[in-house]
Motif scaffolding. Structure first.
Motif, mmCIF file in Angstrom:
data_model
loop_
_atom_site.group_PDB
_atom_site.id
_atom_site.type_symbol
_atom_site.label_atom_id
_atom_site.label_comp_id
_atom_site.label_asym_id
_atom_site.label_seq_id
_atom_site.Cartn_x
_atom_site.Cartn_y
_atom_site.Cartn_z
ATOM 1 N N ALA A 14 -16.688 16.594 -25.443
ATOM 2 C CA ALA A 14 -17.503 17.606 -24.793
ATOM 3 C C ALA A 14 -16.583 18.673 -24.193
ATOM 4 N N PRO A 15 -16.922 19.950 -24.414
ATOM 5 C CA PRO A 15 -16.034 21.008 -23.959
ATOM 6 C C PRO A 15 -15.946 21.120 -22.443
ATOM 7 N N ASP A 16 -16.979 20.797 -21.734
ATOM 8 C CA ASP A 16 -16.906 20.868 -20.270
ATOM 9 C C ASP A 16 -17.910 19.896 -19.678
ATOM 10 N N PRO A 17 -17.802 19.639 -18.362
ATOM 11 C CA PRO A 17 -18.670 18.625 -17.749
ATOM 12 C C PRO A 17 -20.151 18.945 -17.913
ATOM 13 N N GLU A 18 -20.512 20.229 -17.892
ATOM 14 C CA GLU A 18 -21.917 20.585 -18.009
ATOM 15 C C GLU A 18 -22.438 20.216 -19.402
ATOM 16 N N CYS A 229 -22.965 7.777 -15.046
ATOM 17 C CA CYS A 229 -23.803 7.987 -13.855
ATOM 18 C C CYS A 229 -23.347 9.224 -13.090
ATOM 19 N N ALA A 230 -22.025 9.402 -12.990
ATOM 20 C CA ALA A 230 -21.506 10.592 -12.300
ATOM 21 C C ALA A 230 -21.694 11.823 -13.177
ATOM 22 N N GLY A 231 -21.535 11.619 -14.496
ATOM 23 C CA GLY A 231 -21.631 12.754 -15.416
ATOM 24 C C GLY A 231 -23.006 13.379 -15.466
ATOM 25 N N ILE A 232 -24.049 12.600 -15.211
ATOM 26 C CA ILE A 232 -25.414 13.132 -15.346
ATOM 27 C C ILE A 232 -25.971 13.645 -14.021
ATOM 28 N N CYS A 233 -25.287 13.368 -12.933
ATOM 29 C CA CYS A 233 -25.849 13.713 -11.612
ATOM 30 C C CYS A 233 -26.042 15.228 -11.484
ATOM 31 N N PRO A 234 -27.252 15.672 -11.175
ATOM 32 C CA PRO A 234 -27.510 17.117 -11.107
ATOM 33 C C PRO A 234 -26.785 17.803 -9.965
ATOM 34 N N VAL A 235 -26.427 17.029 -8.926
ATOM 35 C CA VAL A 235 -25.763 17.672 -7.783
ATOM 36 C C VAL A 235 -24.300 17.215 -7.659
ATOM 37 N N CYS A 266 -33.021 10.996 -7.359
ATOM 38 C CA CYS A 266 -33.748 11.322 -8.597
ATOM 39 C C CYS A 266 -33.703 10.171 -9.593
ATOM 40 N N GLY A 267 -32.722 9.265 -9.417
ATOM 41 C CA GLY A 267 -32.642 8.098 -10.295
ATOM 42 C C GLY A 267 -32.002 8.355 -11.649
ATOM 43 N N ALA A 268 -31.533 9.592 -11.887
ATOM 44 C CA ALA A 268 -30.938 9.884 -13.212
ATOM 45 C C ALA A 268 -29.737 8.982 -13.485
ATOM 46 N N CYS A 269 -28.950 8.688 -12.437
ATOM 47 C CA CYS A 269 -27.755 7.852 -12.624
ATOM 48 C C CYS A 269 -28.141 6.415 -13.000
ATOM 49 N N VAL A 270 -29.207 5.911 -12.368
ATOM 50 C CA VAL A 270 -29.647 4.540 -12.658
ATOM 51 C C VAL A 270 -30.210 4.473 -14.083
#
Ligand code: SF4
Ligand code: SF4
Ligand code: SF4
Length: 293
Positions: A14-18, A229-235, A266-270
């Motif tokens: 992936a080119p960047d974290p986003e 889990c850290a990669g998907i966290c929106p904040v 938000c639970g995205a990490c879980v």
């Protein structure tokens, strides 16, 4: 996407974290999760309140026809204004009470502004799926229209949209401008608004309370260190280190608060941890108990 390996690593190349985040979101979108169903219900509840209160005449200031309402009864402008102010205060009061008991679940599951950002994320995650992208754009536009339309009904009666003449033109123009603003928020500011500018988020980040719903991480369980889990966290939090103090969150946010106070619940990490590890008990979990209890 349906044939995920039992344990997967963070997508490579992936080119960047986003971009990596969008790839993780794509994995989550391809594996419908119970949190999505919960959110459908809670978000419906928020919209029902936003639409139901002015439509039932419980609180409304009618800037067009002067049909102000308090608990269904016609009232003068000042009383109408007071009623709308009390209703808005009650709405926020309810979210603050919820926060005391269950933490930031309103952010994660009830906030329509967060939902705009979530739908916008999905559009970017589906960049190579033209049909999915089109469908998500329609969802985003429809949700924005519903949200702005519901908000407008606190300030004009629904009749103005069919009244003809200048009033109708002005009403539709204001509605269009509101939807445009919602789309700009979704496409440009997105979660940056939650991290740095939202006054409600600011309040939550200082007073974060609530034991019923929070993110737990237990390193003794089978964590593969995939970092999804850290990669998907929106904040931009790492749910494995929510106890750490954040020095410079930026914007209006106060420095020195624990990362947990900025967590949107938000639970995205879980959700992504479940998809990546595919085994129980999960190292990351959301709820009132740690996964080992
Ligand atoms: S921080 Fe504000 S905008 Fe973001 S989800 Fe929470 S209440 Fe909504
Ligand atoms: S730590 Fe998890 S629950 Fe909290 S905001 Fe990030 S992804 Fe959402
Ligand atoms: S907690 Fe789950 S998602 Fe996070 S690094 Fe460990 S296995 Fe991966």
């Amino acid at each position: 996407l349906t044939a995920l390996p039992k344990s997967a690593a963070l997508p490579r190349g992936a080119p960047d974290p986003e971009q990596a985040r969008f790839r993780l979101i794509k994995i989550a979108l391809g594996n419908p999760h119970r949190y999505g169903r919960y959110r459908l219900f809670t978000m419906g509840l928020t919209l029902a309140v936003l639409l139901g209160v002015p439509l039932a005449g419980l609180a409304r200031v009618d800037l067009w026809a002067g049909a102000h309402r308090m608990l269904g009864e016609p009232v003068e402008l000042l009383l109408g204004l007071a009623t709308v102010s009390v209703a808005i205060a009650a709405f926020y009061g309810a979210t603050f009470l919820l926060n005391m008991v269950a933490g930031r679940v309103f952010c994660g599951f009830g906030c329509p502004v967060g939902q705009l950002s979530r739908l916008s994320d999905a559009i970017d995650a589906l960049s190579r799926d033209a049909a999915g992208r089109r469908q998500t754009w329609l969802k985003l536009a429809g949700f924005a229209l519903l949200l702005v339309g519901a908000t407008s009904l606190w300030w004009v009666g629904p009749g103005v949209y069919l009244a003809g003449g200048l009033a109708m033109l002005a009403a539709w123009a204001a509605l269009g401008a509101g939807v445009g603003l919602a789309l700009v928020h979704a496409r440009r500011w997105r979660w940056g608004f939650c991290r740095k500018l939202c006054p409600i988020g600011l309040y939550y980040s200082v007073v974060q309370t609530g034991g019923l719903v929070r993110i737990h991480y237990d390193e003794k369980l089978a964590c593969t260190d995939c970092k999804a889990c850290a990669g998907i966290c929106p904040v931009h939090l790492d749910p494995r280190h929510l106890g750490q103090l954040l020095d410079s969150p930026g914007g209006l946010a106060f420095p020195g608060m624990p990362a947990a106070n900025h967590c949107l619940s938000c639970g995205a990490c879980v959700e992504i941890c479940e998809h990546m590890t595919r085994r129980e008990p999960l190292p990351a979990a959301m709820g009132f108990r740690s996964p080992r209890q």
